[in-house]
Design an enzyme around this catalytic site. Structure first.
Site, PDB file in Angstrom:
ATOM      1  N   CYS A  57       0.828  -1.207   0.000  1.00 58.64           N
ATOM      2  CA  CYS A  57       0.000   0.000   0.000  1.00 58.64           C
ATOM      3  C   CYS A  57       0.858   1.251   0.000  1.00 58.64           C
ATOM      4  O   CYS A  57       0.505   2.257  -0.623  1.00 58.64           O
ATOM      5  CB  CYS A  57      -0.959  -0.014   1.187  1.00 58.64           C
ATOM      6  SG  CYS A  57      -2.161  -1.373   1.069  1.00 58.64           S
ATOM      7  N   THR A  58       2.008   1.196   0.660  1.00 50.11           N
ATOM      8  CA  THR A  58       2.928   2.331   0.660  1.00 50.11           C
ATOM      9  C   THR A  58       3.497   2.542  -0.741  1.00 50.11           C
ATOM     10  O   THR A  58       3.515   3.666  -1.252  1.00 50.11           O
ATOM     11  CB  THR A  58       4.064   2.105   1.674  1.00 50.11           C
ATOM     12  OG1 THR A  58       3.491   2.020   2.985  1.00 50.11           O
ATOM     13  CG2 THR A  58       5.082   3.227   1.625  1.00 50.11           C
TER      14      THR A  58
END
Length: 167
Positions: A57-58
């Site tokens: 997600c980062t």
């Protein structure tokens, strides 16, 4: 490799290419609100991510952040949605300098409407979670592209290319 966009429904009950994007109005990072109504009249990118501040997600959020200049030139806003509480979303946004709105859907209504809240399996254990999905919506509010089960590397570049054709 990024999955090919599809015209099929990403999951039972989900939206399909050509269908209207389901309406939403959600609280977003840093005191903002984001809604489908406020985005109407221009193309926009909506992406669903499982959990703030995890590796995938980062990487995805940072790729979109790095693409904002290209998307901005095409007047295409980006909105990320997860089920995380606002404090986790804001910490994530601050930590990585994410300027675009990250919205929270703790109740899961928008996730259900888009069909991205699905049964998942890890190590034989079944659980409910968000399927990493991106949608490109046109100025009239119709879904024009769907990327299911997104693999992050190169995904934002592919979305930018598709968004450029709408702007």
């Amino acid at each position: 490799m990024t999955p090919t966009p599809t015209s099929e429904k990403p999951a039972d009950g989900a939206v399909a290419v050509g269908s209207p994007a389901p309406a939403f109005d959600l609280p977003a990072s840093f005191g903002r609100r984001v809604s489908s109504a406020s985005l109407h009249g221009r193309p926009w990118v909506l992406y669903f991510y499982p959990k703030a501040d995890t590796s995938g997600c980062t990487k995805e959020a940072c790729e979109f952040q790095g693409s904002l200049a290209a998307l901005g030139a095409a007047s295409v806003p980006v909105v990320g949605i997860s089920r995380d509480p606002m404090n986790a979303i804001e910490a994530f946004a601050r930590k990585f300098g994410l300027e675009f709105p990250l919205a929270t859907d703790e109740a899961g209504e928008t996730l259900d409407a888009y069909g991205v809240w699905v049964e998942k399996s890890m190590y034989g254990r079944k659980y409910m979670g968000i399927e990493r999905t991106t949608l490109l919506v046109d100025a009239q509010g119709r879904v024009t592209r769907i990327w299911n089960k997104v693999k992050v590397p190169g995904h934002a570049a592919e979305v930018i290319k598709a968004a450029g054709s709408l702007a």
